[in-house]
Design a protein around this motif. Structure first.
Motif, PDB file in Angstrom:
ATOM      1  N   ALA A 156       0.816   5.175  -8.592  1.00  0.00           N
ATOM      2  CA  ALA A 156      -0.550   5.484  -8.151  1.00  0.00           C
ATOM      3  C   ALA A 156      -1.437   5.908  -9.314  1.00  0.00           C
ATOM      4  N   ALA A 157      -0.838   6.372 -10.403  1.00  0.00           N
ATOM      5  CA  ALA A 157      -1.639   6.805 -11.555  1.00  0.00           C
ATOM      6  C   ALA A 157      -2.276   5.623 -12.268  1.00  0.00           C
ATOM      7  N   ASN A 158      -1.608   4.493 -12.268  1.00  0.00           N
ATOM      8  CA  ASN A 158      -2.129   3.297 -12.932  1.00  0.00           C
ATOM      9  C   ASN A 158      -2.211   2.183 -11.899  1.00  0.00           C
ATOM     10  N   THR A 159      -3.432   1.828 -11.504  1.00  0.00           N
ATOM     11  CA  THR A 159      -3.612   0.821 -10.451  1.00  0.00           C
ATOM     12  C   THR A 159      -3.905  -0.566 -10.991  1.00  0.00           C
ATOM     13  N   GLU A 160      -3.821  -0.761 -12.274  1.00  0.00           N
ATOM     14  CA  GLU A 160      -4.092  -2.081 -12.841  1.00  0.00           C
ATOM     15  C   GLU A 160      -3.067  -3.112 -12.359  1.00  0.00           C
ATOM     16  N   CYS A 173      -2.315  -9.062  -7.107  1.00  0.00           N
ATOM     17  CA  CYS A 173      -3.157  -9.889  -6.235  1.00  0.00           C
ATOM     18  C   CYS A 173      -3.519 -11.208  -6.912  1.00  0.00           C
ATOM     19  N   VAL A 174      -3.830 -11.165  -8.193  1.00  0.00           N
ATOM     20  CA  VAL A 174      -4.129 -12.395  -8.924  1.00  0.00           C
ATOM     21  C   VAL A 174      -2.902 -13.302  -8.961  1.00  0.00           C
ATOM     22  N   GLY A 175      -1.739 -12.705  -9.197  1.00  0.00           N
ATOM     23  CA  GLY A 175      -0.507 -13.487  -9.230  1.00  0.00           C
ATOM     24  C   GLY A 175      -0.178 -14.108  -7.881  1.00  0.00           C
ATOM     25  N   TYR A 209       0.808  -1.221   0.000  1.00  0.00           N
ATOM     26  CA  TYR A 209       0.000   0.000   0.000  1.00  0.00           C
ATOM     27  C   TYR A 209       0.844   1.275   0.000  1.00  0.00           C
ATOM     28  N   MET A 210       2.097   1.178   0.348  1.00  0.00           N
ATOM     29  CA  MET A 210       2.961   2.366   0.292  1.00  0.00           C
ATOM     30  C   MET A 210       3.248   2.778  -1.152  1.00  0.00           C
ATOM     31  N   PHE A 211       3.022   1.878  -2.087  1.00  0.00           N
ATOM     32  CA  PHE A 211       3.206   2.238  -3.490  1.00  0.00           C
ATOM     33  C   PHE A 211       2.204   3.294  -3.950  1.00  0.00           C
ATOM     34  N   TRP A 212       1.136   3.520  -3.175  1.00  0.00           N
ATOM     35  CA  TRP A 212       0.182   4.574  -3.508  1.00  0.00           C
ATOM     36  C   TRP A 212       0.828   5.944  -3.456  1.00  0.00           C
ATOM     37  N   PHE A 213       1.907   6.059  -2.686  1.00  0.00           N
ATOM     38  CA  PHE A 213       2.576   7.354  -2.562  1.00  0.00           C
ATOM     39  C   PHE A 213       3.526   7.630  -3.714  1.00  0.00           C
ATOM     40  N   SER A 214       3.737   6.656  -4.555  1.00  0.00           N
ATOM     41  CA  SER A 214       4.567   6.876  -5.737  1.00  0.00           C
ATOM     42  C   SER A 214       3.696   7.507  -6.823  1.00  0.00           C
ATOM     43  N   PRO A 215       4.087   8.646  -7.374  1.00  0.00           N
ATOM     44  CA  PRO A 215       3.234   9.305  -8.370  1.00  0.00           C
ATOM     45  C   PRO A 215       3.043   8.469  -9.633  1.00  0.00           C
ATOM     46  N   TYR A 216       4.059   7.728 -10.026  1.00  0.00           N
ATOM     47  CA  TYR A 216       3.944   6.935 -11.243  1.00  0.00           C
ATOM     48  C   TYR A 216       3.054   5.717 -11.027  1.00  0.00           C
TER      49      TYR A 216
END
Length: 93
Positions: free
Chosen positions: A53-57, A63-65, A44-51
């Motif tokens: 957080a822009a693409n959440t796919e 999660c599937v992996g 969840y800390m990756f949400w703070f990365s601007p790159y």
């Protein structure tokens, strides 16, 4: 999907307790919970990365992996129920 994912969590905890039987169940579950919280925190800390957080796919596919990776790991795990062996040995005497 969430029902299936969250429904197997107690089964994983029980399997871990069975695999590490001489170790206390509380210690096993505390260690699993700590690792789970650590990985979730990093995820969840990756949400703070601007790159990122822009693409959440990528989060969905991660999660599937993770779920897909658990299946072969469980397939190759050798299960041995030490508690069952001790209980049946005591009953037979």
């Amino acid at each position: 999907m969430s029902l299936v994912e969250n429904g197997v969590i107690p089964l994983y905890y029980e399997l871990a307790c069975d695999c590490t039987f001489p170790v206390d169940e509380g210690l096993t579950c505390a260690l699993m919970s700590s690792w789970n919280n650590l990985f979730a925190f990093v995820f969840y800390m990756f949400w703070f990365s601007p790159y990122l957080a822009a693409n959440t796919e990528w989060m969905t596919w991660t999660c599937v992996g993770a779920c897909a990776l658990a299946v072969p790991m469980l397939h190759f795990m050798k299960e041995h129920y030490y508690r069952l062996d001790i209980d049946t040995h005591i009953i037979e005497e």
